[in-house]
Scaffold this motif. Structure first.
Motif, PDB file in Angstrom:
ATOM      1  N   UNK A  73       9.355  -6.193  34.721  1.00  0.00           N
ATOM      2  CA  UNK A  73       9.779  -5.777  36.062  1.00  0.00           C
ATOM      3  C   UNK A  73       8.985  -6.452  37.179  1.00  0.00           C
ATOM      4  N   UNK A  74       8.124  -7.414  36.804  1.00  0.00           N
ATOM      5  CA  UNK A  74       7.353  -8.131  37.807  1.00  0.00           C
ATOM      6  C   UNK A  74       6.055  -7.469  38.196  1.00  0.00           C
ATOM      7  N   UNK A  75       5.816  -6.258  37.671  1.00  0.00           N
ATOM      8  CA  UNK A  75       4.634  -5.505  38.072  1.00  0.00           C
ATOM      9  C   UNK A  75       3.626  -5.432  36.937  1.00  0.00           C
ATOM     10  N   UNK A  76       2.383  -5.249  37.301  1.00  0.00           N
ATOM     11  CA  UNK A  76       1.310  -5.134  36.328  1.00  0.00           C
ATOM     12  C   UNK A  76      -0.022  -5.246  37.021  1.00  0.00           C
ATOM     13  N   UNK A  80      -1.833 -12.706  36.517  1.00  0.00           N
ATOM     14  CA  UNK A  80      -0.807 -13.123  37.476  1.00  0.00           C
ATOM     15  C   UNK A  80       0.499 -12.394  37.198  1.00  0.00           C
ATOM     16  N   UNK A  81       1.066 -11.802  38.221  1.00  0.00           N
ATOM     17  CA  UNK A  81       2.351 -11.121  38.127  1.00  0.00           C
ATOM     18  C   UNK A  81       3.258 -11.647  39.242  1.00  0.00           C
ATOM     19  N   UNK A  82       4.559 -11.432  39.104  1.00  0.00           N
ATOM     20  CA  UNK A  82       5.506 -11.966  40.081  1.00  0.00           C
ATOM     21  C   UNK A  82       5.853 -10.971  41.183  1.00  0.00           C
ATOM     22  N   UNK A  83       5.535  -9.699  41.013  1.00  0.00           N
ATOM     23  CA  UNK A  83       5.834  -8.590  41.918  1.00  0.00           C
ATOM     24  C   UNK A  83       7.297  -8.174  41.856  1.00  0.00           C
ATOM     25  N   UNK A 148      -3.716 -15.881  32.325  1.00  0.00           N
ATOM     26  CA  UNK A 148      -3.017 -14.659  31.947  1.00  0.00           C
ATOM     27  C   UNK A 148      -1.900 -14.373  32.943  1.00  0.00           C
ATOM     28  N   UNK A 149      -0.678 -14.230  32.426  1.00  0.00           N
ATOM     29  CA  UNK A 149       0.461 -13.934  33.293  1.00  0.00           C
ATOM     30  C   UNK A 149       1.475 -13.087  32.532  1.00  0.00           C
ATOM     31  N   UNK A 150       2.254 -12.326  33.283  1.00  0.00           N
ATOM     32  CA  UNK A 150       3.262 -11.417  32.717  1.00  0.00           C
ATOM     33  C   UNK A 150       2.623 -10.424  31.736  1.00  0.00           C
ATOM     34  N   UNK A 151       1.335 -10.132  31.927  1.00  0.00           N
ATOM     35  CA  UNK A 151       0.659  -9.174  31.049  1.00  0.00           C
ATOM     36  C   UNK A 151       1.335  -7.803  31.150  1.00  0.00           C
ATOM     37  N   UNK A 152       1.345  -7.050  30.049  1.00  0.00           N
ATOM     38  CA  UNK A 152       0.598  -7.284  28.812  1.00  0.00           C
ATOM     39  C   UNK A 152       1.295  -8.204  27.810  1.00  0.00           C
ATOM     40  N   UNK A 153       2.429  -8.774  28.189  1.00  0.00           N
ATOM     41  CA  UNK A 153       3.170  -9.634  27.265  1.00  0.00           C
ATOM     42  C   UNK A 153       2.721 -11.087  27.403  1.00  0.00           C
TER      43      UNK A 153
END
Length: 247
Positions: A73-76, A80-83, A148-153
């Motif tokens: 969903x872009x959040x985390x 790095x996350x996309x929001x 690290x991006x799209x964590x936890x995936x």
């Protein structure tokens, strides 16, 4: 392209006039556009882990089928996350390692910047082999090294050429092309361009004007070295691009 570069540099607070370190996404998109054009018109293509389907416009000559697990969903709170994130309308919502399609259902599979987010990427190669007809195209990109991006995936920071050479062969694929995106110098520059935003997030201390000036000078040195490069990609690069065929 100019707009993308300007946005990145503005966010970094840098004005060196160099272009080194800005090629990751641009290079990847251009490579994908060229390789997807090699897939015969009318072929049935699976975009595996399609996300927001950014490469769908490159597939207008193909029967395009999108697949994703559809959970991000872009959040985390980590990395790095996309929001924001919008999958749009997915044709298949499933685990990428267990796609509900029959054997040999596709002429081509596109999988771009996905396998680092899969707990068992080798298992996915087996699924792609099952889904492709003999002679079918596998078009794949993934980082050589990533933050690290799209964590936890986020399960792998990246993959070397030796990973692909071993595991693709073991799963019935023959490499048609293995190409590197960027090199050691480009990667260093990319991270220097990111330094100000990382400093703001993790130290609450953005770069000073004098520090930005010094980094701008260093970027010019890196650009000179990048122009003289003769193989540093074997040490470090943005990622590796794969075009393979199912045996």
């Amino acid at each position: 392209m100019g707009n993308i570069k300007d946005i990145i540099k503005k966010a970094a607070g840098l004005t060196s006039g160099t272009t080194v370190g800005l090629g990751n996404e641009i290079n990847r998109s251009e490579w994908l556009r060229n390789v997807l054009q090699q897939v015969p018109a009318g072929s049935r293509l699976l975009d595996a882990g399609a996300g927001e389907q950014p490469y769908r416009p490159f597939c207008s000559h193909l029967h395009y089928v999108s697949q994703d697990i559809g959970e991000y969903d872009g959040k985390g709170e980590v990395g790095l996350q996309t929001e924001r994130w919008d999958f749009g309308k997915l044709d298949i919502v499933s685990d990428i390692a267990s796609i509900p399609e029959p054997d040999g259902a596709f002429d081509a599979i596109l999988c771009s910047e996905v396998i680092e987010h899969i707990p068992d990427p080798v298992r996915v190669f087996g699924e792609f082999s099952r889904l492709l007809r003999p002679g079918g195209h596998l078009i794949l990109t993934a980082p050589f090294c990533s933050l690290t991006h799209f964590a936890p995936n986020h399960f792998c920071t990246g993959f070397s050429r030796f990973f692909y050479e071993y595991h693709l062969d073991a799963n019935g694929f023959e490499l048609s092309e293995l190409s590197y995106n960027g090199n050691y110098f480009g990667y260093l520059a990319q991270e220097l361009l990111r330094l100000n935003s990382v400093a703001q997030k993790y130290t609450a201390s953005p770069l000073s004007r004098s520090e930005r000036i010094r980094i701008n000078k260093l970027l010019k040195t890196i650009e000179r070295l990048d122009g003289a490069d003769s193989g540093s990609r074997e040490l470090l690069c943005y990622g590796i691009h794969i075009h393979a065929r199912k045996r």
